[in-house]
Design an enzyme around this catalytic site. Structure first.
Site, mmCIF file in Angstrom:
data_model
loop_
_atom_site.group_PDB
_atom_site.id
_atom_site.type_symbol
_atom_site.label_atom_id
_atom_site.label_comp_id
_atom_site.label_asym_id
_atom_site.label_seq_id
_atom_site.Cartn_x
_atom_site.Cartn_y
_atom_site.Cartn_z
ATOM 1 N N THR A 63 0.867 -24.509 11.493
ATOM 2 C CA THR A 63 0.866 -25.749 10.820
ATOM 3 C C THR A 63 1.917 -26.482 11.396
ATOM 4 O OG1 THR A 63 0.476 -26.775 8.779
ATOM 5 C CG2 THR A 63 1.810 -25.034 8.804
ATOM 6 N N GLU A 64 1.698 -27.745 11.661
ATOM 7 C CA GLU A 64 2.582 -28.575 12.460
ATOM 8 C C GLU A 64 3.824 -28.935 11.689
ATOM 9 O OE1 GLU A 64 -0.498 -29.657 12.350
ATOM 10 O OE2 GLU A 64 -0.864 -32.025 12.202
ATOM 11 N N ASN A 65 3.818 -29.004 10.262
ATOM 12 C CA ASN A 65 4.951 -29.219 9.679
ATOM 13 C C ASN A 65 5.967 -28.159 9.593
ATOM 14 O OD1 ASN A 65 2.667 -28.141 8.170
ATOM 15 N ND2 ASN A 65 3.927 -28.556 6.024
ATOM 16 N N GLY A 66 5.435 -26.759 10.237
ATOM 17 C CA GLY A 66 6.583 -26.147 10.723
ATOM 18 C C GLY A 66 6.472 -24.815 10.138
ATOM 19 N N SER A 105 8.363 -27.326 16.385
ATOM 20 C CA SER A 105 6.979 -27.270 16.053
ATOM 21 C C SER A 105 5.938 -27.988 16.996
ATOM 22 C CB SER A 105 6.698 -27.795 14.674
ATOM 23 O OG SER A 105 5.204 -27.381 14.276
#
Lengths: 230, 223
Positions: A63-66, A105
Protein backbone atom coordinates in the site's frame (compact mmCIF):
# COMPACT_ATOMS: atom_id res chain seq x y z
CA UNK A 1 5.67 -1.30 -19.83
CA UNK A 2 4.46 -3.95 -22.18
CA UNK A 3 5.50 -7.52 -21.89
CA UNK A 4 6.60 -8.57 -25.37
CA UNK A 5 7.84 -12.01 -24.41
CA UNK A 6 4.71 -14.11 -24.57
CA UNK A 7 2.46 -14.45 -27.59
CA UNK A 8 -1.18 -14.34 -26.56
CA UNK A 9 -3.06 -17.58 -25.89
CA UNK A 10 -5.88 -18.64 -28.23
CA UNK A 11 -9.19 -16.84 -27.91
CA UNK A 12 -11.86 -18.39 -25.69
CA UNK A 13 -15.46 -17.25 -26.13
CA UNK A 14 -17.64 -17.97 -23.08
CA UNK A 15 -21.05 -17.84 -24.71
CA UNK A 16 -22.96 -19.95 -22.17
CA UNK A 17 -23.06 -17.07 -19.72
CA UNK A 18 -23.51 -13.29 -19.40
CA UNK A 19 -20.94 -10.63 -18.54
CA UNK A 20 -18.82 -11.07 -15.42
CA UNK A 21 -19.98 -9.58 -12.14
CA UNK A 22 -17.63 -7.30 -10.23
CA UNK A 23 -16.47 -10.19 -8.05
CA UNK A 24 -16.02 -12.50 -11.03
CA UNK A 25 -13.84 -9.83 -12.64
CA UNK A 26 -11.79 -9.63 -9.44
CA UNK A 27 -11.43 -13.42 -9.41
CA UNK A 28 -10.37 -13.36 -13.06
CA UNK A 29 -7.61 -10.83 -12.27
CA UNK A 30 -6.54 -12.82 -9.20
CA UNK A 31 -6.06 -15.92 -11.35
CA UNK A 32 -3.38 -14.12 -13.40
CA UNK A 33 -1.30 -13.01 -10.42
CA UNK A 34 1.67 -15.38 -10.10
CA UNK A 35 2.56 -16.98 -6.79
CA UNK A 36 4.77 -14.77 -4.66
CA UNK A 37 4.13 -11.52 -6.52
CA UNK A 38 4.44 -8.10 -4.94
CA UNK A 39 1.19 -6.37 -5.88
CA UNK A 40 -0.44 -2.98 -5.44
CA UNK A 41 -4.22 -2.88 -5.71
CA UNK A 42 -5.64 0.53 -6.62
CA UNK A 43 -8.40 2.25 -4.70
CA UNK A 44 -11.97 1.10 -5.40
CA UNK A 45 -12.85 -1.95 -7.45
CA UNK A 46 -9.27 -3.37 -7.67
CA UNK A 47 -9.21 -3.87 -3.88
CA UNK A 48 -11.75 -6.68 -4.43
CA UNK A 49 -8.96 -8.74 -6.00
CA UNK A 50 -7.54 -9.35 -2.50
CA UNK A 51 -10.68 -11.34 -1.62
CA UNK A 52 -10.01 -13.76 -4.47
CA UNK A 53 -6.35 -14.56 -3.93
CA UNK A 54 -6.28 -18.20 -2.79
CA UNK A 55 -4.80 -19.11 0.59
CA UNK A 56 -1.15 -19.81 0.12
CA UNK A 57 -0.89 -17.60 -2.97
CA UNK A 58 2.06 -15.95 -1.28
CA UNK A 59 1.09 -12.59 -2.72
CA UNK A 60 2.47 -9.60 -0.79
CA UNK A 61 0.25 -6.54 -0.96
CA UNK A 62 1.85 -3.11 -1.08
CA UNK A 63 0.00 0.00 0.00
CA UNK A 64 1.62 3.21 -1.20
CA UNK A 65 1.19 5.04 2.07
CA UNK A 66 4.00 2.87 3.36
CA UNK A 67 3.50 -0.82 4.02
CA UNK A 68 4.19 -4.28 2.59
CA UNK A 69 2.23 -7.39 3.53
CA UNK A 70 -0.93 -5.52 4.30
CA UNK A 71 -3.75 -7.65 5.69
CA UNK A 72 -7.53 -7.44 5.22
CA UNK A 73 -9.70 -4.53 6.32
CA UNK A 74 -9.82 -4.11 10.10
CA UNK A 75 -12.91 -5.32 11.93
CA UNK A 76 -14.44 -3.34 14.81
CA UNK A 77 -12.04 -4.35 17.56
CA UNK A 78 -8.96 -4.08 15.34
CA UNK A 79 -9.30 -0.50 14.11
CA UNK A 80 -6.09 1.49 14.59
CA UNK A 81 -6.01 5.06 13.20
CA UNK A 82 -2.26 4.62 12.57
CA UNK A 83 -2.87 1.66 10.25
CA UNK A 84 -4.73 2.52 7.05
CA UNK A 85 -4.49 1.73 3.36
CA UNK A 86 -4.18 4.09 0.39
CA UNK A 87 -7.95 4.54 0.42
CA UNK A 88 -7.64 5.61 4.08
CA UNK A 89 -9.56 2.51 5.20
CA UNK A 90 -8.36 0.89 8.46
CA UNK A 91 -6.54 -2.33 7.64
CA UNK A 92 -4.47 -4.97 9.44
CA UNK A 93 -0.90 -6.22 9.20
CA UNK A 94 0.16 -9.75 8.37
CA UNK A 95 3.21 -11.48 9.89
CA UNK A 96 6.22 -10.29 7.94
CA UNK A 97 4.80 -6.83 7.32
CA UNK A 98 7.15 -3.88 6.91
CA UNK A 99 6.61 -0.13 7.20
CA UNK A 100 8.51 2.59 5.36
CA UNK A 101 8.18 6.26 4.53
CA UNK A 102 6.62 7.75 1.43
CA UNK A 103 9.81 8.38 -0.54
CA UNK A 104 10.80 4.72 -0.05
CA UNK A 105 7.33 3.53 -0.92
CA UNK A 106 7.36 5.35 -4.24
CA UNK A 107 10.96 4.41 -4.94
CA UNK A 108 9.72 0.83 -4.69
CA UNK A 109 7.14 1.66 -7.31
CA UNK A 110 9.09 3.91 -9.66
CA UNK A 111 12.14 1.69 -9.33
CA UNK A 112 10.30 -1.27 -10.84
CA UNK A 113 10.26 -3.45 -7.74
CA UNK A 114 6.51 -4.14 -7.76
CA UNK A 115 5.48 -7.01 -10.00
CA UNK A 116 1.91 -5.97 -10.72
CA UNK A 117 -0.46 -3.14 -10.03
CA UNK A 118 -4.18 -3.33 -10.67
CA UNK A 119 -5.87 -0.03 -11.45
CA UNK A 120 -9.30 1.22 -12.40
CA UNK A 121 -9.69 3.37 -15.51
CA UNK A 122 -11.92 5.83 -17.30
CA UNK A 123 -10.31 4.86 -20.61
CA UNK A 124 -7.50 2.73 -21.99
CA UNK A 125 -6.22 3.15 -25.54
CA UNK A 126 -5.27 0.29 -27.83
CA UNK A 127 -1.67 1.47 -27.46
CA UNK A 128 -1.88 1.02 -23.68
CA UNK A 129 -2.31 4.67 -22.70
CA UNK A 130 -4.19 4.98 -19.41
CA UNK A 131 -6.63 7.70 -18.32
CA UNK A 132 -7.85 7.26 -14.76
CA UNK A 133 -7.27 10.40 -12.71
CA UNK A 134 -9.22 13.34 -14.09
CA UNK A 135 -12.28 13.93 -16.23
CA UNK A 136 -10.95 17.32 -17.27
CA UNK A 137 -14.35 18.89 -16.48
CA UNK A 138 -13.90 22.62 -15.77
CA UNK A 139 -15.36 22.51 -12.24
CA UNK A 140 -13.65 19.25 -11.24
CA UNK A 141 -11.12 19.44 -8.42
CA UNK A 142 -8.24 17.42 -9.87
CA UNK A 143 -6.56 14.81 -7.68
CA UNK A 144 -3.88 12.42 -8.87
CA UNK A 145 -2.48 10.67 -5.79
CA UNK A 146 -0.17 7.80 -6.70
CA UNK A 147 -1.85 6.88 -9.98
CA UNK A 148 0.88 8.23 -12.27
CA UNK A 149 3.67 6.64 -10.24
CA UNK A 150 1.93 3.27 -10.27
CA UNK A 151 1.13 3.43 -13.97
CA UNK A 152 4.75 3.85 -15.02
CA UNK A 153 6.41 2.02 -12.16
CA UNK A 154 5.00 -1.47 -11.76
CA UNK A 155 6.50 -4.18 -13.98
CA UNK A 156 3.02 -5.03 -15.28
CA UNK A 157 -0.09 -2.86 -15.17
CA UNK A 158 -3.48 -4.55 -15.13
CA UNK A 159 -6.60 -2.48 -15.61
CA UNK A 160 -9.93 -3.65 -14.21
CA UNK A 161 -13.01 -1.84 -15.47
CA UNK A 162 -16.38 -2.26 -17.12
CA UNK A 163 -15.89 -2.20 -20.89
CA UNK A 164 -18.67 0.33 -21.50
CA UNK A 165 -19.84 3.42 -19.61
CA UNK A 166 -23.37 3.53 -18.23
CA UNK A 167 -24.26 5.42 -21.42
CA UNK A 168 -22.82 2.58 -23.50
CA UNK A 169 -19.64 4.29 -24.72
CA UNK A 170 -16.60 2.00 -25.04
CA UNK A 171 -13.78 2.59 -22.55
CA UNK A 172 -11.22 0.77 -24.70
CA UNK A 173 -10.62 3.45 -27.32
CA UNK A 174 -8.32 4.29 -30.23
CA UNK A 175 -7.09 7.41 -28.37
CA UNK A 176 -7.98 8.51 -24.83
CA UNK A 177 -10.05 11.69 -24.71
CA UNK A 178 -9.59 12.11 -20.95
CA UNK A 179 -6.27 13.45 -19.60
CA UNK A 180 -3.63 10.72 -19.50
CA UNK A 181 -2.20 9.08 -16.42
CA UNK A 182 0.56 7.29 -18.29
CA UNK A 183 1.63 6.62 -21.87
CA UNK A 184 1.82 3.08 -23.23
CA UNK A 185 1.83 1.59 -19.75
CA UNK A 186 -1.08 -0.92 -19.69
CA UNK A 187 -0.42 -4.65 -20.24
CA UNK A 188 -3.80 -6.25 -19.60
CA UNK A 189 -7.38 -5.01 -19.48
CA UNK A 190 -9.88 -7.10 -17.51
CA UNK A 191 -13.50 -6.17 -18.15
CA UNK A 192 -16.93 -7.63 -17.59
CA UNK A 193 -17.26 -8.48 -21.28
CA UNK A 194 -13.75 -9.41 -22.40
CA UNK A 195 -10.11 -9.68 -21.39
CA UNK A 196 -7.49 -7.96 -23.54
CA UNK A 197 -3.75 -8.16 -23.84
CA UNK A 198 -2.13 -4.91 -24.93
CA UNK A 199 1.10 -5.23 -26.86
CA UNK A 200 3.10 -3.63 -29.65
CA UNK A 201 0.47 -4.81 -32.13
CA UNK A 202 -2.44 -3.27 -30.21
CA UNK A 203 -5.25 -5.03 -28.36
CA UNK A 204 -5.65 -8.81 -28.55
CA UNK A 205 -8.84 -10.35 -27.21
CA UNK A 206 -8.02 -13.27 -24.90
CA UNK A 207 -11.57 -14.20 -23.93
CA UNK A 208 -15.10 -12.92 -24.11
CA UNK A 209 -18.02 -13.34 -21.70
CA UNK A 210 -21.51 -13.54 -23.13
CA UNK A 211 -20.64 -12.02 -26.48
CA UNK A 212 -19.05 -13.49 -29.62
CA UNK A 213 -15.78 -11.95 -30.80
CA UNK A 214 -17.34 -10.54 -33.96
CA UNK A 215 -20.09 -8.72 -32.03
CA UNK A 216 -17.50 -7.33 -29.61
CA UNK A 217 -15.32 -6.09 -32.47
CA UNK A 218 -18.39 -4.45 -33.97
CA UNK A 219 -19.29 -2.65 -30.73
CA UNK A 220 -15.77 -1.35 -30.13
CA UNK A 221 -14.27 1.23 -32.46
CA UNK A 222 -10.82 -0.24 -31.96
CA UNK A 223 -8.78 -2.54 -34.17
CA UNK A 224 -8.68 -5.89 -32.38
CA UNK A 225 -6.83 -9.08 -33.01
CA UNK A 226 -7.29 -12.65 -31.83
CA UNK A 227 -5.14 -15.71 -31.60
CA UNK A 228 -6.79 -18.81 -33.03
CA UNK A 229 -6.28 -22.43 -32.01
CA UNK A 230 -3.71 -24.03 -34.24
CA UNK B 1 22.20 19.04 19.95
CA UNK B 2 19.86 21.95 20.07
CA UNK B 3 16.36 20.59 20.36
CA UNK B 4 13.79 22.68 22.14
CA UNK B 5 11.22 20.79 24.18
CA UNK B 6 8.11 22.94 24.07
CA UNK B 7 5.47 23.12 26.77
CA UNK B 8 2.54 23.21 24.39
CA UNK B 9 1.74 23.34 20.66
CA UNK B 10 1.42 27.15 20.71
CA UNK B 11 5.02 27.49 21.84
CA UNK B 12 6.03 24.92 19.23
CA UNK B 13 4.67 26.98 16.30
CA UNK B 14 5.72 30.41 17.60
CA UNK B 15 7.48 32.61 15.08
CA UNK B 16 6.09 31.14 11.86
CA UNK B 17 6.04 34.11 9.50
CA UNK B 18 3.48 35.27 6.97
CA UNK B 19 4.22 33.93 3.50
CA UNK B 20 6.08 30.85 4.80
CA UNK B 21 6.14 27.51 3.04
CA UNK B 22 4.87 24.99 5.58
CA UNK B 23 5.29 21.24 5.05
CA UNK B 24 2.51 19.35 6.83
CA UNK B 25 2.90 15.62 7.39
CA UNK B 26 0.17 13.00 7.31
CA UNK B 27 -1.77 10.91 4.86
CA UNK B 28 -5.43 11.54 5.55
CA UNK B 29 -5.48 11.78 9.33
CA UNK B 30 -2.74 9.17 9.94
CA UNK B 31 0.39 11.03 10.96
CA UNK B 32 -1.38 14.37 10.71
CA UNK B 33 0.06 16.84 13.26
CA UNK B 34 -3.42 18.01 14.21
CA UNK B 35 -2.44 19.88 17.39
CA UNK B 36 0.32 21.82 15.62
CA UNK B 37 -2.06 22.83 12.83
CA UNK B 38 -4.64 24.00 15.34
CA UNK B 39 -1.90 26.01 17.06
CA UNK B 40 -0.92 27.49 13.68
CA UNK B 41 -4.53 28.59 13.17
CA UNK B 42 -4.35 30.42 16.53
CA UNK B 43 -0.87 31.77 15.79
CA UNK B 44 -2.27 33.65 12.81
CA UNK B 45 0.41 33.42 10.09
CA UNK B 46 -1.16 34.04 6.70
CA UNK B 47 -0.31 33.99 2.99
CA UNK B 48 1.07 30.48 3.52
CA UNK B 49 2.08 27.88 0.98
CA UNK B 50 1.12 24.52 2.43
CA UNK B 51 2.70 21.31 1.15
CA UNK B 52 0.78 18.20 2.21
CA UNK B 53 -0.56 15.07 0.56
CA UNK B 54 -4.19 16.07 1.08
CA UNK B 55 -5.94 19.41 1.47
CA UNK B 56 -7.83 18.97 4.70
CA UNK B 57 -10.57 16.73 6.02
CA UNK B 58 -13.85 17.92 7.53
CA UNK B 59 -13.74 21.31 9.26
CA UNK B 60 -10.71 20.94 11.52
CA UNK B 61 -6.94 20.98 11.09
CA UNK B 62 -5.80 21.97 7.59
CA UNK B 63 -9.41 22.55 6.60
CA UNK B 64 -9.74 25.16 9.39
CA UNK B 65 -6.51 26.85 8.27
CA UNK B 66 -7.85 26.99 4.71
CA UNK B 67 -11.27 28.17 5.84
CA UNK B 68 -9.70 31.12 7.67
CA UNK B 69 -8.06 32.23 4.43
CA UNK B 70 -4.52 31.70 5.66
CA UNK B 71 -3.42 29.52 2.74
CA UNK B 72 -2.52 31.21 -0.52
CA UNK B 73 -1.31 28.07 -2.26
CA UNK B 74 -1.64 24.30 -1.75
CA UNK B 75 0.94 21.89 -3.10
CA UNK B 76 -0.51 18.41 -2.86
CA UNK B 77 -1.29 15.18 -4.68
CA UNK B 78 -4.83 14.41 -3.64
CA UNK B 79 -6.94 17.40 -2.57
CA UNK B 80 -10.29 15.90 -3.50
CA UNK B 81 -11.72 13.58 -0.87
CA UNK B 82 -15.22 12.82 0.35
CA UNK B 83 -14.79 15.34 3.19
CA UNK B 84 -12.64 18.03 1.53
CA UNK B 85 -15.54 20.47 1.15
CA UNK B 86 -13.56 23.45 2.48
CA UNK B 87 -10.77 23.13 -0.08
CA UNK B 88 -13.21 22.28 -2.88
CA UNK B 89 -15.20 25.46 -2.24
CA UNK B 90 -12.15 27.73 -2.01
CA UNK B 91 -10.66 26.20 -5.15
CA UNK B 92 -13.85 26.65 -7.15
CA UNK B 93 -14.11 30.25 -5.92
CA UNK B 94 -10.54 30.85 -7.07
CA UNK B 95 -9.42 31.72 -3.55
CA UNK B 96 -6.61 29.18 -3.29
CA UNK B 97 -3.99 28.18 -5.84
CA UNK B 98 -3.29 24.50 -6.42
CA UNK B 99 -0.08 22.87 -7.60
CA UNK B 100 -0.98 19.25 -8.18
CA UNK B 101 1.98 16.87 -7.90
CA UNK B 102 1.99 13.08 -8.32
CA UNK B 103 2.34 11.55 -4.87
CA UNK B 104 5.70 9.90 -5.47
CA UNK B 105 7.07 13.03 -7.11
CA UNK B 106 5.91 15.04 -4.09
CA UNK B 107 7.77 12.68 -1.76
CA UNK B 108 10.89 12.64 -3.94
CA UNK B 109 10.95 16.45 -4.37
CA UNK B 110 10.90 16.73 -0.58
CA UNK B 111 13.59 14.07 -0.28
CA UNK B 112 15.70 15.94 -2.84
CA UNK B 113 15.38 19.17 -0.86
CA UNK B 114 16.57 17.42 2.27
CA UNK B 115 19.40 15.63 0.48
CA UNK B 116 20.82 18.66 -1.31
CA UNK B 117 19.87 17.44 -4.78
CA UNK B 118 19.49 20.29 -7.29
CA UNK B 119 16.83 18.58 -9.42
CA UNK B 120 16.11 15.12 -10.79
CA UNK B 121 14.58 13.41 -13.81
CA UNK B 122 11.60 11.12 -13.22
CA UNK B 123 9.50 9.09 -15.67
CA UNK B 124 6.36 9.77 -13.60
CA UNK B 125 3.89 11.99 -15.39
CA UNK B 126 5.73 12.05 -18.73
CA UNK B 127 3.28 12.80 -21.53
CA UNK B 128 0.56 14.00 -19.13
CA UNK B 129 -0.96 17.37 -18.16
CA UNK B 130 1.19 17.46 -15.04
CA UNK B 131 4.39 17.55 -17.11
CA UNK B 132 3.27 20.42 -19.35
CA UNK B 133 5.84 23.19 -19.50
CA UNK B 134 8.50 21.08 -17.79
CA UNK B 135 11.84 20.13 -19.29
CA UNK B 136 12.04 16.55 -20.48
CA UNK B 137 14.87 14.29 -21.54
CA UNK B 138 15.07 10.84 -23.11
CA UNK B 139 17.04 8.58 -20.80
CA UNK B 140 17.48 4.90 -21.66
CA UNK B 141 14.72 5.14 -24.23
CA UNK B 142 12.20 6.63 -21.85
CA UNK B 143 10.92 10.18 -21.44
CA UNK B 144 11.80 11.70 -18.08
CA UNK B 145 10.53 14.95 -16.56
CA UNK B 146 12.77 17.40 -14.71
CA UNK B 147 11.54 18.00 -11.17
CA UNK B 148 12.84 20.50 -8.63
CA UNK B 149 13.07 20.12 -4.86
CA UNK B 150 10.41 21.43 -2.49
CA UNK B 151 12.03 23.13 0.46
CA UNK B 152 10.01 24.29 3.46
CA UNK B 153 10.58 27.14 5.85
CA UNK B 154 8.82 25.05 8.47
CA UNK B 155 7.78 21.39 8.70
CA UNK B 156 5.03 20.28 11.06
CA UNK B 157 5.08 16.53 11.55
CA UNK B 158 3.74 13.93 13.94
CA UNK B 159 5.63 10.94 15.35
CA UNK B 160 5.00 8.33 17.99
CA UNK B 161 7.85 8.97 20.40
CA UNK B 162 10.80 11.33 20.69
CA UNK B 163 13.77 11.45 23.00
CA UNK B 164 15.29 14.70 24.21
CA UNK B 165 17.86 14.57 21.39
CA UNK B 166 14.96 14.83 18.94
CA UNK B 167 15.32 11.25 17.67
CA UNK B 168 11.94 10.03 16.43
CA UNK B 169 10.16 6.74 16.02
CA UNK B 170 6.86 6.42 14.21
CA UNK B 171 4.02 3.95 14.40
CA UNK B 172 2.72 1.88 11.48
CA UNK B 173 1.46 3.79 8.42
CA UNK B 174 1.44 7.08 10.36
CA UNK B 175 5.11 7.32 9.36
CA UNK B 176 4.23 8.35 5.77
CA UNK B 177 5.64 11.82 4.97
CA UNK B 178 7.21 12.51 8.39
CA UNK B 179 10.75 11.27 7.70
CA UNK B 180 11.16 13.09 4.37
CA UNK B 181 9.55 16.33 5.53
CA UNK B 182 11.80 16.29 8.60
CA UNK B 183 14.80 16.63 6.30
CA UNK B 184 13.34 19.29 4.02
CA UNK B 185 12.63 22.38 6.12
CA UNK B 186 14.63 25.05 7.92
CA UNK B 187 12.68 24.61 11.15
CA UNK B 188 11.19 21.22 11.94
CA UNK B 189 8.56 20.80 14.63
CA UNK B 190 7.40 17.35 15.76
CA UNK B 191 4.41 16.58 17.91
CA UNK B 192 4.74 13.23 19.65
CA UNK B 193 2.70 11.13 22.02
CA UNK B 194 5.56 10.71 24.43
CA UNK B 195 8.94 12.30 25.08
CA UNK B 196 11.40 9.88 26.67
CA UNK B 197 14.82 10.31 28.20
CA UNK B 198 18.02 10.13 26.22
CA UNK B 199 18.98 6.48 25.89
CA UNK B 200 15.43 5.18 26.12
CA UNK B 201 15.01 4.73 22.34
CA UNK B 202 16.73 1.80 20.65
CA UNK B 203 19.26 3.50 18.33
CA UNK B 204 18.69 0.75 15.75
CA UNK B 205 14.99 1.65 15.64
CA UNK B 206 15.34 5.43 15.27
CA UNK B 207 13.79 6.48 11.95
CA UNK B 208 14.41 10.23 12.05
CA UNK B 209 17.71 11.15 13.71
CA UNK B 210 17.53 14.21 15.94
CA UNK B 211 19.84 16.25 13.72
CA UNK B 212 16.77 17.10 11.63
CA UNK B 213 14.55 18.16 14.52
CA UNK B 214 14.33 21.62 16.09
CA UNK B 215 11.34 21.49 18.40
CA UNK B 216 9.33 18.69 19.98
CA UNK B 217 6.12 18.88 21.92
CA UNK B 218 4.30 16.10 23.70
CA UNK B 219 0.60 15.92 22.97
CA UNK B 220 -1.40 13.40 24.90
CA UNK B 221 -3.90 11.80 22.54
CA UNK B 222 -7.55 12.37 23.36
CA UNK B 223 -8.89 9.31 25.19
Amino acid sequence: MTNPTSSPPPLVEHLDRGPLTEHEMAARVARDIPHGSYVNLGIGRPTLVADHLPDGAGVVLHTENGMLNMGPAAQDGQIDPDLINAGKIPVTELPGAAYFHHADSFAMMRGGHLDICVLGAFQVSAAGDLANWHTGAPDAVPAVGGAMDLAIGAKRVFVMMTLFTKQGAPKLVPECTYPLTGVGCVDRVYTDVATFQIGPGGATVLETFGIPYDDLAHRLGVALSRQDWT
Amino acid sequence: MNVMTCGDPDEAVAGIEDGSTVLVGGFGTAGMPADLIEALVRQGATGLTVVSNNAGNGDTGLAALLDKGRVRRMVCSFPRQSDSWVFDRLYREGRVELELVPQGTLAERLRAAGAGIGAFYSPTGAGTLLAEGKETREIAGRTHVLEYPIKGDVALISAHRADRMGNLVYRRTARNFGPVMATAATTVVAQVREIVDIGALDPEAVVTPGIYIDRVVQVVPAA
